[in-house]
Write a protein that holds these residues in place. Structure first.
Motif, PDB file in Angstrom:
ATOM      1  N   LYS A 199       0.833  -1.209   0.000  1.00 35.29           N
ATOM      2  CA  LYS A 199       0.000   0.000   0.000  1.00 35.29           C
ATOM      3  C   LYS A 199       0.867   1.260   0.000  1.00 35.29           C
ATOM      4  O   LYS A 199       0.623   2.202  -0.758  1.00 35.29           O
ATOM      5  CB  LYS A 199      -0.933  -0.009   1.213  1.00 35.29           C
ATOM      6  N   LEU A 219       2.610   1.789  -3.341  1.00 41.33           N
ATOM      7  CA  LEU A 219       1.683   2.308  -4.345  1.00 41.33           C
ATOM      8  C   LEU A 219       1.406   3.799  -4.128  1.00 41.33           C
ATOM      9  O   LEU A 219       1.371   4.586  -5.075  1.00 41.33           O
ATOM     10  CB  LEU A 219       0.370   1.516  -4.302  1.00 41.33           C
ATOM     11  N   GLU A 220       1.210   4.199  -2.872  1.00 41.26           N
ATOM     12  CA  GLU A 220       0.906   5.594  -2.552  1.00 41.26           C
ATOM     13  C   GLU A 220       2.081   6.505  -2.901  1.00 41.26           C
ATOM     14  O   GLU A 220       1.899   7.578  -3.489  1.00 41.26           O
ATOM     15  CB  GLU A 220       0.547   5.732  -1.076  1.00 41.26           C
ATOM     16  N   ASN A 254       4.552   5.966  -5.043  1.00 38.14           N
ATOM     17  CA  ASN A 254       4.722   6.021  -6.490  1.00 38.14           C
ATOM     18  C   ASN A 254       3.648   6.880  -7.152  1.00 38.14           C
ATOM     19  O   ASN A 254       3.909   7.586  -8.130  1.00 38.14           O
ATOM     20  CB  ASN A 254       4.692   4.610  -7.085  1.00 38.14           C
ATOM     21  N   ASP A 255       2.439   6.830  -6.596  1.00 33.34           N
ATOM     22  CA  ASP A 255       1.366   7.656  -7.125  1.00 33.34           C
ATOM     23  C   ASP A 255       1.662   9.128  -6.900  1.00 33.34           C
ATOM     24  O   ASP A 255       1.430   9.966  -7.777  1.00 33.34           O
ATOM     25  CB  ASP A 255       0.041   7.273  -6.464  1.00 33.34           C
ATOM     26  N   LEU A 312       0.465   3.618 -12.933  1.00 34.71           N
ATOM     27  CA  LEU A 312       0.093   2.502 -12.073  1.00 34.71           C
ATOM     28  C   LEU A 312       0.558   1.163 -12.635  1.00 34.71           C
ATOM     29  O   LEU A 312       0.917   0.271 -11.879  1.00 34.71           O
ATOM     30  CB  LEU A 312      -1.419   2.491 -11.853  1.00 34.71           C
ATOM     31  N   CYS A 368       3.954   0.639 -11.477  1.00 36.87           N
ATOM     32  CA  CYS A 368       3.959   0.347 -10.037  1.00 36.87           C
ATOM     33  C   CYS A 368       3.620  -1.119  -9.783  1.00 36.87           C
ATOM     34  O   CYS A 368       4.275  -1.800  -8.983  1.00 36.87           O
ATOM     35  CB  CYS A 368       2.951   1.248  -9.319  1.00 36.87           C
ATOM     36  N   PHE A 369       2.586  -1.585 -10.487  1.00 33.30           N
ATOM     37  CA  PHE A 369       2.171  -2.968 -10.310  1.00 33.30           C
ATOM     38  C   PHE A 369       3.270  -3.919 -10.784  1.00 33.30           C
ATOM     39  O   PHE A 369       3.531  -4.950 -10.153  1.00 33.30           O
ATOM     40  CB  PHE A 369       0.875  -3.227 -11.077  1.00 33.30           C
ATOM     41  N   GLU A 409      -3.839  -6.009 -10.832  1.00 35.12           N
ATOM     42  CA  GLU A 409      -3.686  -4.589 -11.184  1.00 35.12           C
ATOM     43  C   GLU A 409      -4.988  -3.822 -10.999  1.00 35.12           C
ATOM     44  O   GLU A 409      -4.987  -2.651 -10.619  1.00 35.12           O
ATOM     45  CB  GLU A 409      -3.196  -4.470 -12.637  1.00 35.12           C
ATOM     46  N   CYS A 439      -5.303  -2.727  -7.464  1.00 36.87           N
ATOM     47  CA  CYS A 439      -4.375  -1.615  -7.202  1.00 36.87           C
ATOM     48  C   CYS A 439      -4.963  -0.297  -7.692  1.00 36.87           C
ATOM     49  O   CYS A 439      -4.893   0.729  -7.004  1.00 36.87           O
ATOM     50  CB  CYS A 439      -3.033  -1.858  -7.890  1.00 36.87           C
ATOM     51  N   ARG A 440      -5.564  -0.347  -8.868  1.00 35.65           N
ATOM     52  CA  ARG A 440      -6.157   0.865  -9.444  1.00 35.65           C
ATOM     53  C   ARG A 440      -7.310   1.361  -8.573  1.00 35.65           C
ATOM     54  O   ARG A 440      -7.467   2.565  -8.337  1.00 35.65           O
ATOM     55  CB  ARG A 440      -6.636   0.578 -10.867  1.00 35.65           C
ATOM     56  N   ILE A 495      -5.828   2.975  -5.295  1.00 37.25           N
ATOM     57  CA  ILE A 495      -5.266   4.315  -5.490  1.00 37.25           C
ATOM     58  C   ILE A 495      -6.375   5.347  -5.669  1.00 37.25           C
ATOM     59  O   ILE A 495      -6.302   6.462  -5.140  1.00 37.25           O
ATOM     60  CB  ILE A 495      -4.311   4.321  -6.702  1.00 37.25           C
TER      61      ILE A 495
END
Length: 352
Positions: A6, A9-10, A12-13, A19, A22-23, A40, A43-44, A47
């Motif tokens: 988590k 992902l945050e 990198n966002d 994304l 990132c995945f 994926e 993940c989307r 985010i």
């Protein structure tokens, strides 16, 4: 999804990394699909939820209501809200009437930076900042962003250009140093009321008092009468700096003079002195001077190299360009007549 995934992902966002990349990095770390308990699509979705929650529950609606109230108080107040595909707020830009009026007077150079406010939103804060005639920072507009990527910044600058009606500045300075970021964030946190009070105080002091003359030459008196105290003090610093300057006449062609001015610069602790030679060209007909340091063009202050020559030539008049309207204390800027309509977003006014 574990906390590590988590957080990755945050981060990198925030950095604007797509994304899918990132995945892929998470997949590489897991070595194979079977070791990754999510896909994926998940993940989307995660985010998108994080971006929405950055405002906090109900905060997006409160902010929108706040903007509506401000626009009712002043039709010149502008705001732009960027919504995602599901109608959720993700980016905002706003500028009040005073900020927009101030931009007309002080738009030559603006500083744009993005930083993180030290509050619960933890969102990039992007202010557009200029410098007024007292060399104080002044806010022209600002944005609150959900992420830092090209698409978001394109949206922000389009909103900014719409706000200023396409009247672009001559230059934009960006600075990523943390010290600058903290100062800009603090500027808006404490914000407009404090800035207005400081500007009003500086205006009063400039109109009712001034620094004493250092050398008493005619043009020093002219600058004292024309410039705000803050700018005149900078000019007097240059007068004192002339003690470290020597000059030599190297060429004369009618009314055109060329001088070499040697500026002696003392480094820290006084254990080393450096001599830098500048070329000053003086026009005795136009009462104009130019220096190879180009610091007047860069900062708008008459520097010691030119002043040294003006004193030697006993100049009683000088080119009008040497007194910039930007620094004058007798100019009535448009934002003076604009009443500040800001309120604290979290104040009791919200209930009205």
């Amino acid at each position: 999804m574990d906390s590590y995934a988590k957080r990755r992902l945050e981060l990198n966002d925030y950095a604007g990394i797509p994304l899918n990349k990132c995945f892929h990095s998470l997949l590489v770390a897991a070595k194979e699909y079977d070791n990754l308990p999510f896909g994926e699509t998940y993940c989307r979705s995660y985010i998108a939820k994080v971006r929405h929650l950055r405002f906090g529950q109900g905060d997006a609606e409160a902010l929108r209501n706040y903007f509506v109230r401000m626009q009712k108080r002043s039709s010149i107040f502008v705001y732009v809200i960027d919504m995602d595909d599901e109608g959720r707020m993700q980016n905002v830009f706003w500028a009040d009437a005073r900020s927009r009026a101030a931009y007309k007077s002080f738009r030559d150079v603006i500083s744009f930076d993005n930083t993180y406010l030290t509050n619960k939103y933890n969102m990039p804060f992007a202010p557009f900042v200029g410098v007024n005639h007292h060399r104080q920072s002044i806010l022209f507009g600002c944005g609150l962003l959900s992420r830092e990527d090209t698409k978001t910044y394109v949206w922000l600058f389009k909103s900014w250009l719409k706000c200023i009606k396409g009247r672009a500045t001559k230059a934009i300075i960006t600075d990523q140093y943390r010290s600058m970021q903290g100062a800009v964030a603090q500027q808006y946190d404490n914000a407009l009321k404090s800035k207005i009070e400081k500007e009003n105080k500086a205006d009063f002091e400039s109109l009712n008092s001034s620094y004493k003359l250092v050398i008493g030459f005619y043009f020093e008196k002219r600058f004292q009468e024309a410039y705000t105290n803050a700018i005149f003090k900078l000019f007097q610093d240059e007068l004192q700096g002339m003690l470290f300057c020597n000059f030599l006449l190297v060429k004369v062609d009618g009314a055109q003079y060329v001088f070499h001015v040697t500026n002696i610069i003392e480094w820290k602790h006084g254990d080393f002195k450096k001599r830098i030679v500048y070329t000053v060209r003086y026009d005795a007909i136009a009462f104009d001077a130019q220096c190879s340091c180009h610091l007047f063009e860069f900062r708008g202050i008459n520097f010691r190299h030119m002043v040294k020559i003006l004193i030697d030539k006993d100049v009683k008049e000088f080119h009008p360009r040497f007194i910039l309207s930007l620094w004058r204390k007798d100019v009535k800027h448009g934002h003076y007549s604009v009443i500040n309509c800001y309120e604290d977003l979290m104040s009791g006014e919200n209930a009205k």
